[in-house]
Design a protein around this motif. Structure first.
Motif, short mmCIF file in Angstrom:
data_model
loop_
_atom_site.label_atom_id
_atom_site.label_comp_id
_atom_site.label_asym_id
_atom_site.label_seq_id
_atom_site.Cartn_x
_atom_site.Cartn_y
_atom_site.Cartn_z
N ASP A 86 0.83 -1.19 0.00
CA ASP A 86 0.00 0.00 0.00
C ASP A 86 0.87 1.25 0.00
OD1 ASP A 86 -1.69 2.21 0.97
OD2 ASP A 86 -3.17 0.63 1.29
N ASP A 87 0.46 2.26 -0.79
CA ASP A 87 1.22 3.50 -0.85
C ASP A 87 1.32 4.18 0.51
OD1 ASP A 87 1.86 3.27 -3.46
OD2 ASP A 87 0.32 4.63 -4.21
N ARG A 88 0.36 3.96 1.38
CA ARG A 88 0.42 4.56 2.71
C ARG A 88 1.58 3.98 3.51
NH1 ARG A 88 -1.02 9.18 3.78
NH2 ARG A 88 -1.05 8.62 5.97
N GLU A 89 2.07 2.83 3.10
CA GLU A 89 3.19 2.21 3.79
C GLU A 89 4.53 2.59 3.16
OE1 GLU A 89 2.64 0.62 6.58
OE2 GLU A 89 0.51 1.06 6.25
N THR A 90 4.48 3.46 2.17
CA THR A 90 5.69 3.92 1.48
C THR A 90 5.79 5.43 1.59
OG1 THR A 90 5.50 2.10 -0.11
CG2 THR A 90 6.94 3.94 -0.71
N PHE A 91 6.95 5.93 1.95
CA PHE A 91 7.20 7.37 2.00
C PHE A 91 7.83 7.76 0.68
CE2 PHE A 91 9.51 11.24 3.07
CZ PHE A 91 8.61 11.91 3.90
N THR A 92 7.20 8.71 -0.02
CA THR A 92 7.65 9.09 -1.35
C THR A 92 8.33 10.45 -1.32
OG1 THR A 92 5.83 7.87 -2.37
CG2 THR A 92 6.93 9.51 -3.73
N ARG A 121 10.41 5.60 -1.46
CA ARG A 121 10.55 5.67 -2.91
C ARG A 121 11.05 7.06 -3.27
NH1 ARG A 121 5.82 3.97 -4.32
NH2 ARG A 121 4.77 5.98 -4.47
N VAL A 122 12.09 7.12 -4.10
CA VAL A 122 12.65 8.40 -4.54
C VAL A 122 12.43 8.53 -6.04
CG1 VAL A 122 14.66 9.92 -4.54
CG2 VAL A 122 14.41 8.18 -2.74
N GLU A 123 11.84 9.64 -6.46
CA GLU A 123 11.55 9.88 -7.87
C GLU A 123 12.02 11.28 -8.25
OE1 GLU A 123 7.54 7.25 -8.50
OE2 GLU A 123 7.29 9.34 -7.85
N GLY A 124 12.21 11.52 -9.54
CA GLY A 124 12.65 12.83 -10.00
C GLY A 124 11.78 13.37 -11.12
N ALA A 125 11.82 14.69 -11.30
CA ALA A 125 11.09 15.35 -12.38
C ALA A 125 11.70 16.73 -12.57
CB ALA A 125 9.60 15.45 -12.07
N GLY A 126 11.28 17.41 -13.65
CA GLY A 126 11.79 18.74 -13.94
C GLY A 126 10.70 19.71 -14.29
N THR A 127 10.90 20.98 -13.95
CA THR A 127 9.91 22.01 -14.30
C THR A 127 9.91 22.31 -15.78
OG1 THR A 127 11.52 23.76 -13.81
CG2 THR A 127 10.03 23.10 -12.02
N GLU A 165 0.97 13.74 -4.66
CA GLU A 165 1.11 12.38 -4.13
C GLU A 165 2.39 12.18 -3.34
OE1 GLU A 165 0.79 10.12 -7.67
OE2 GLU A 165 -1.34 10.63 -7.98
N ALA A 166 3.34 13.10 -3.44
CA ALA A 166 4.61 12.96 -2.74
C ALA A 166 4.45 13.36 -1.26
CB ALA A 166 5.68 13.82 -3.39
N ASP A 167 5.13 12.64 -0.40
CA ASP A 167 5.16 13.00 1.03
C ASP A 167 6.14 14.13 1.29
OD1 ASP A 167 3.40 10.91 2.29
OD2 ASP A 167 4.86 9.59 1.30
N GLN A 210 8.04 6.42 15.03
CA GLN A 210 9.00 5.94 14.05
C GLN A 210 8.28 5.46 12.80
OE1 GLN A 210 11.48 3.05 16.17
NE2 GLN A 210 13.06 4.63 16.38
N GLY A 211 9.06 5.12 11.78
CA GLY A 211 8.49 4.59 10.57
C GLY A 211 7.96 5.67 9.65
N VAL A 212 7.17 5.24 8.67
CA VAL A 212 6.62 6.15 7.67
C VAL A 212 5.77 7.23 8.32
CG1 VAL A 212 5.07 6.30 5.68
CG2 VAL A 212 6.75 4.45 5.81
N ASP A 213 4.97 6.87 9.30
CA ASP A 213 4.14 7.88 9.97
C ASP A 213 5.01 8.90 10.69
OD1 ASP A 213 1.79 6.72 9.11
OD2 ASP A 213 1.48 5.55 10.94
N GLY A 214 6.12 8.46 11.24
CA GLY A 214 7.03 9.39 11.89
C GLY A 214 7.64 10.36 10.89
N LEU A 215 7.99 9.89 9.70
CA LEU A 215 8.52 10.77 8.66
C LEU A 215 7.49 11.81 8.26
CD1 LEU A 215 10.43 8.28 6.31
CD2 LEU A 215 11.42 10.15 7.64
N ARG A 216 6.25 11.39 8.10
CA ARG A 216 5.21 12.35 7.72
C ARG A 216 4.99 13.38 8.83
NH1 ARG A 216 2.14 7.40 5.28
NH2 ARG A 216 2.84 7.54 3.11
N GLU A 217 5.07 12.92 10.07
CA GLU A 217 4.93 13.84 11.20
C GLU A 217 6.09 14.84 11.22
OE1 GLU A 217 5.43 13.61 16.06
OE2 GLU A 217 4.62 11.86 15.00
#
Length: 274
Positions: A86-92, A121-127, A165-167, A210-217
């Protein structure tokens, strides 16, 4: 002298080493390009149009509507740190520069390698992503020197959906941040200049969770707008050097500038993930 056109605005194919006219030098010799300035002007004009449309009856527009068509995500824009489930379990983390060929591919691959094995998950893009099939050769050299793969990469245009969609969104400069905020205001608190977020990681207390929720916090407790307003950095000091169409020594300077920030961010993420 005629003003050069970037690939995103002209619709014409661009080469990786196409010349871009510099405008304003920053502390590290970085440059805001005319492409960046045009992109910001475009999104500000689109914002004014949306505001005018809201004043007319029977018109409904999304706050996050973008001013320009967006290239779809392309196969081949692989990342090195992916989580399943689940995406909620992944920090983007979304990293952004202008052409998505020099700076953000380096940010992406280095962060992904440092965070490998974590649900990140690490992703890239450009303006103003260039219409080519690879990252800059200078960036590929830097990655090879670190034992990382610079192949299988296709630049892509940033889209409001990617930002929403990115955290966490890490931009190469505050000017990039402003472009992204104009296009996706609902995500403004999660969009940082990379060097500003590295300051947060070095100074802010870690969350109890800790974990993904901790990162979002952690991200939520340091909204980007407040961080920028209270920073002692000038805008020029928050820019990552753009080595586009420059020699190896300029790419090396870019890496020397950004490596400590990427290491600080990665260390904080690892600590919070436990």
């Amino acid at each position: 002298m005629s003003e050069p056109r970037d690939a995103a605005s002209s619709g014409e194919p661009a080469q990786a080493d196409e010349a871009v006219e510099p405008v304003t030098p920053g502390q590290w010799g970085t440059f805001r390009t005319r492409a960046d300035q045009r992109r910001l002007a475009q999104v500000q004009a689109a914002k004014r149009e949306r505001e005018a449309a809201r004043a007319r009856p029977d018109v409904s527009l999304s706050l996050d509507a973008g001013p320009a068509p967006v290239r779809p995500q392309q196969a081949g824009h692989e990342v090195d740190s992916l989580a399943t489930g689940d995406d909620r379990e992944t920090f983007t983390i979304l990293v952004v520069c202008t052409g998505n060929v020099c700076r953000s591919p380096y940010f992406e691959r280095v962060l992904a390698a440092d965070l490998a094995g974590l649900p990140v998950r690490v992703e890239g893009a450009g303006t103003g992503a260039l219409l080519i099939e690879r990252m800059s050769s200078g960036t590929q050299v830097l990655l090879r020197e670190r034992g990382l793969d610079g192949a299988r990469y296709r630049p892509r245009q940033v889209a409001p959906a990617l930002v929403r969609e990115a955290d966490l969104v890490l931009a190469a400069s505050r000017e990039h941040r402003r472009v992204l905020v104009e296009e996706t205001p609902t995500a403004a608190s999660r969009i940082f200049a990379l060097l500003d977020f590295a300051d947060v990681c070095a100074e802010a207390p870690l969350p109890r969770t800790q974990g993904v929720d901790g990162l979002r916090e952690f991200v939520a407790k340091s909204p980007a707008g407040s961080v920028e307003r209270h920073s002692t950095r000038l805008d020029a000091q928050a820019e990552i050097l753009d080595p586009f169409r420059q020699g190896p020594e300029v790419f090396a300077r870019m890496a020397a500038q950004v490596d400590p920030a990427l290491a600080t961010v990665a260390a904080a993420v690892r600590r919070i993930m436990g």
